[in-house]
Design an enzyme around this catalytic site. Structure first.
Site, short mmCIF file in Angstrom:
data_model
loop_
_atom_site.label_atom_id
_atom_site.label_comp_id
_atom_site.label_asym_id
_atom_site.label_seq_id
_atom_site.Cartn_x
_atom_site.Cartn_y
_atom_site.Cartn_z
N GLU A 104 -7.77 -2.49 24.76
CA GLU A 104 -7.04 -3.69 25.19
C GLU A 104 -5.54 -3.44 25.23
OE1 GLU A 104 -7.20 -8.48 24.12
OE2 GLU A 104 -7.95 -7.00 22.69
N LYS B 179 -8.04 -12.46 30.55
CA LYS B 179 -8.84 -12.81 29.37
C LYS B 179 -9.03 -14.32 29.31
CE LYS B 179 -9.17 -11.52 24.46
NZ LYS B 179 -8.50 -10.76 23.38
N CYS C 245 -12.67 -8.12 24.29
CA CYS C 245 -12.57 -8.23 22.84
C CYS C 245 -13.13 -9.54 22.29
CB CYS C 245 -11.11 -8.06 22.41
SG CYS C 245 -10.92 -7.73 20.64
N PRO D 284 6.69 5.96 -7.13
CA PRO D 284 6.87 5.95 -8.58
C PRO D 284 5.49 5.92 -9.25
CG PRO D 284 8.14 4.18 -7.49
CD PRO D 284 7.15 4.71 -6.49
N LEU D 285 5.16 6.97 -9.97
CA LEU D 285 3.87 7.05 -10.65
C LEU D 285 4.00 6.45 -12.05
CD1 LEU D 285 2.32 10.59 -9.95
CD2 LEU D 285 1.54 8.36 -9.12
N SER D 286 3.23 5.40 -12.30
CA SER D 286 3.31 4.73 -13.61
C SER D 286 2.31 5.29 -14.60
CB SER D 286 3.05 3.24 -13.43
OG SER D 286 1.70 3.01 -13.06
N GLY D 287 1.33 6.03 -14.09
CA GLY D 287 0.23 6.45 -14.96
C GLY D 287 -0.93 5.48 -14.92
N ILE E 24 -3.72 2.88 -12.55
CA ILE E 24 -4.66 3.15 -11.47
C ILE E 24 -4.11 2.77 -10.09
CG2 ILE E 24 -5.90 0.94 -11.46
CD1 ILE E 24 -8.50 2.69 -11.34
#
Length: 685
Positions: A44, A113, A174, A362-365, A367
């Protein structure tokens, strides 16, 4: 008996990238012709890109679309094949979303359409007007740039079909497949045998099954060949269009393209026998309905799609000729696989089109940031596999940067997990303590006010001290994202990735303009429950044993001091579990429940384990917190859309952000219902 090679395409188009979009369209036509096809269908609005949004209201977008169409018409690729392409068309000063059917430098039909998508992520009525003159057509006068190529002054515009020497082709766009009275039904009763559907359908977890079933159903009772083409990739916004071009014959899928891919062009083809359609339709009841069907205007053309003779067919295109002897199984990804693939492909499109050096997280630790990092690693795996060379970790190390921003409230466990994950996936990792920065801000406040906030003081003090840490992490994240490439002797900057999940956003469990504020967020539309399943999947599939430690860790913001008696917990802070949040989110958004109707539904679902009073308390607490924090949702980081209950305020979830947060009328009605339920449950004396 004639054979017809038909096909649909998935293209990774980019909004307003007219030159790139043209190249991809021509490439798909060339591939189709190489396979001996006589009909090519594209997604589309493929010429300007589906996601132009308010740019569709600009005359430039329409003008440039005609310019691209002129090049397609005049190209060698587009000769000797019927092509169905999409673009906006202004007819009598009204903008329509159209399909343009072309063949050998001629426009055969412009089909506008008729039913527009106008809910959820879609606002087509903002830009386009539906064609409401069903089975009616008018003359459309072509712009001069097209007249110079085709020699045509005017062409058919409206709800009509193409009649070739050997079959009949009809167009469905669509949303029209999803409507109760789909056009393919009446077209099929009037003798249309081939239906094309050009789509801009986005990815949502667990959504593909619905689309596949509708495509199969479209020709199961009716009979016919259904060609479904879809956009694939990110064309510049929160959505990822998940491809999966398909061909169905008489209710059976005979070919399917990939749902997630890094390819810019993908062509799906199959060889089918038109006689199979005619045999399928040889039913008395169908014939009775068809005999009384209203007539469509036919644009008659002097050519055939079939050769009328048997020809050599590629083995992979032979599904339709085998009459079920080789069953075709539709491929469905598990939700955790969808999370691994969809956001990864979305990130790759953003990276290569933004011109930046890579990503910063930024890895916080915890999940959530872990899931964000693993999705980037999944992207690296896909890129390395697509290139068929190179090392996944080496590529990750070049484009992906991570950082652990610790404070005195951080634990050794989260620091260790962050470092271990960075090492496992190969990101360029920085480990720092930001206590001096936090102390500087706290000292400044004390200097100005002669007051020193304490965690053991009032609730306002505690919250402010937590928010200082969170917001400073955002400031540091952007500083490192801008300068880490320079530190490594490279030019350019990095895009900062957010890692707030959809449930935290729904509850408002985040600090406004903290480290949840970023450039884009690959997990902002994914629930905590699904993220856990994804991490468990990635632990085995990506061979990352480090992920097991994230699954077993208690979710925590680590913004308050840890003592022997207290460790901050997300679910305790939120006052509800992540599983409960998912239920609240679905009832609120998907099932359109206010406080009272949500309560009555949960009494039926949870009544065996909770009292009406307990359920009422949970519902009222959720709505109060959601209402108080609605202002945060107006500033959410643009996130990959993956969940049907996303609170994204940009387009998907349009609601006020100043509420009567105690809902006095609604809560009073809930309390009255609780009293009646308790009275009816009380033993009679």
């Amino acid at each position: 008996m004639g054979h017809l090679i038909t096909l649909a395409t998935s293209l990774n188009q980019w909004a307003l990238d007219f030159e790139g979009n043209l190249e991809r369209i021509l490439a798909s036509i060339a591939i189709a012709k190489e396979r001996g096809a006589t009909l090519r269908v594209g997604p589309e609005l493929e010429i300007p890109g589906y996601g132009c949004l308010d740019h569709f209201l600009e005359g430039d977008t329409v003008l440039h679309s005609w310019e691209v169409l002129a090049k397609i018409l005049d190209s060698e690729e587009a000769q000797g094949i019927v092509c169905d392409v999409g673009m906006p068309v202004v007819h009598k000063n009204v903008i329509y979303n159209c399909r343009i059917i072309i063949h050998n430098r001629q426009i055969l039909l412009i089909r506008p359409k008729m039913w527009l998508a106008n809910d959820g992520n879609y606002r087509e009525l903002r830009y386009f007007t539906p064609w409401t003159k069903h089975r009616q057509w008018e003359d459309h006068y072509l712009p001069r740039i097209i007249q110079q190529v085709t020699g045509q002054i005017k062409v058919t515009f409206g709800d009509a079909v193409i009649s070739t020497q050997d079959t009949c082709i009809g167009v469905e766009l669509c949303e029209e497949l999803f409507t109760p009275a789909s056009p393919h039904i009446l077209m099929g009763l009037d003798g249309v045998e081939i239906f094309t559907n050009s789509s801009g359908s986005h990815h949502e977890l667990r959504k593909l099954y619905t689309r596949v079933e509708l495509i199969k159903e479209a020709t199961l009772k009716l009979g016919g060949i259904y060609l479904y083409a879809n956009q694939q990739g990110c064309d510049g916004d929160r959505l990822y269009y998940d491809g999966c071009a398909m061909i169905a014959v008489n209710g059976r899928i005979v070919a399917q393209g990939s749902q997630f891919s890094l390819n810019d062009v993908e062509v799906v083809s199959a060889t089918v026998d038109i006689e199979d359609v005619r045999a399928h339709r040889a039913k008395s009841s169908r014939s009775m309905q068809a005999a009384s069907a209203e007539r469509y205007h036919r644009v008659e053309v002097p050519f055939a799609l079939t050769s009328g003779e048997f020809s050599v067919v590629r083995e992979e295109d032979m599904f339709g000729l085998l009459s079920g002897s080789r069953p075709f199984e539709v491929r469905y990804h598990k939700p955790e696989e969808e999370i691994a693939l969809g956001p990864a492909c979305w990130l790759w499109d953003y990276l290569r089109r933004s011109g930046t050096q890579g990503y910063f997280v930024p890895l916080s630790g915890g999940i959530d940031s872990c899931a964000t990092a693993v999705i980037v690693y999944s992207m690296s795996r896909l890129v390395a596999e697509a290139a068929r060379r190179g090392d996944k970790q080496e590529f990750t190390g070049r484009i992906f940067h991570t950082c652990y921003m610790g404070t005195e409230n951080s634990s050794a466990d989260t620091r260790k997990r962050a470092k271990g994950l960075a090492g496992a996936i190969g990101s360029y990792h920085v480990d720092l303590n930001m206590d001096s920065v936090v102390t500087a801000v706290r000292t400044l406040f004390t200097f100005v006010t002669n007051k020193t906030p304490q965690f053991t003081g009032s609730g306002a003090e505690n919250l402010a001290l937590q928010n200082i840490q969170a917001r400073l992490r955002m400031v540091l994240a952007y500083m490192f994202a801008q300068l880490l490439p320079w530190v490594r002797g490279k030019e350019g900057g990095l895009l900062v990735l957010g890692s707030a999940n959809v449930d935290e956003s729904l509850r408002g469990y985040l600090t406004k303009y903290d480290c949840s504020s970023a450039d884009i967020n690959p997990i902002g539309g994914i629930s905590k429950t699904d993220l856990k399943k994804f991490i468990a999947y990635a632990e085995d599939s990506f061979e990352l044993p480090i992920l097991g430690s994230f699954l077993n860790a208690v979710p925590t913001a680590e913004l308050q001091p840890i003592t022997k008696d207290y460790v901050q917990s997300d679910e305790a802070d939120m006052g509800m579990t992540y599983d409960e949040l998912s239920v609240f989110g679905r009832l609120r958004k998907v099932e359109k429940s206010g406080p009272y109707s949500m309560f009555t539904k949960l009494v039926r679902e949870w009544g065996s384990i909770l009292s009406p009073e307990q359920i009422a308390g949970k519902v009222k607490f959720f709505f109060t917190q959601h209402a108080r924090n609605r202002h945060k949702m107006t500033t959410l980081t643009p996130a990959y859309h993956a969940e049907s209950y996303s609170p994204d305020d940009n387009r998907f979830d349009l609601r006020p952000f100043l509420y009567p947060s105690h809902f006095p009328w609604q809560y009073k009605k809930i309390d009255e219902k609780v009293a009646r339920l308790q009275a009816s449950a009380s033993p009679k004396v």
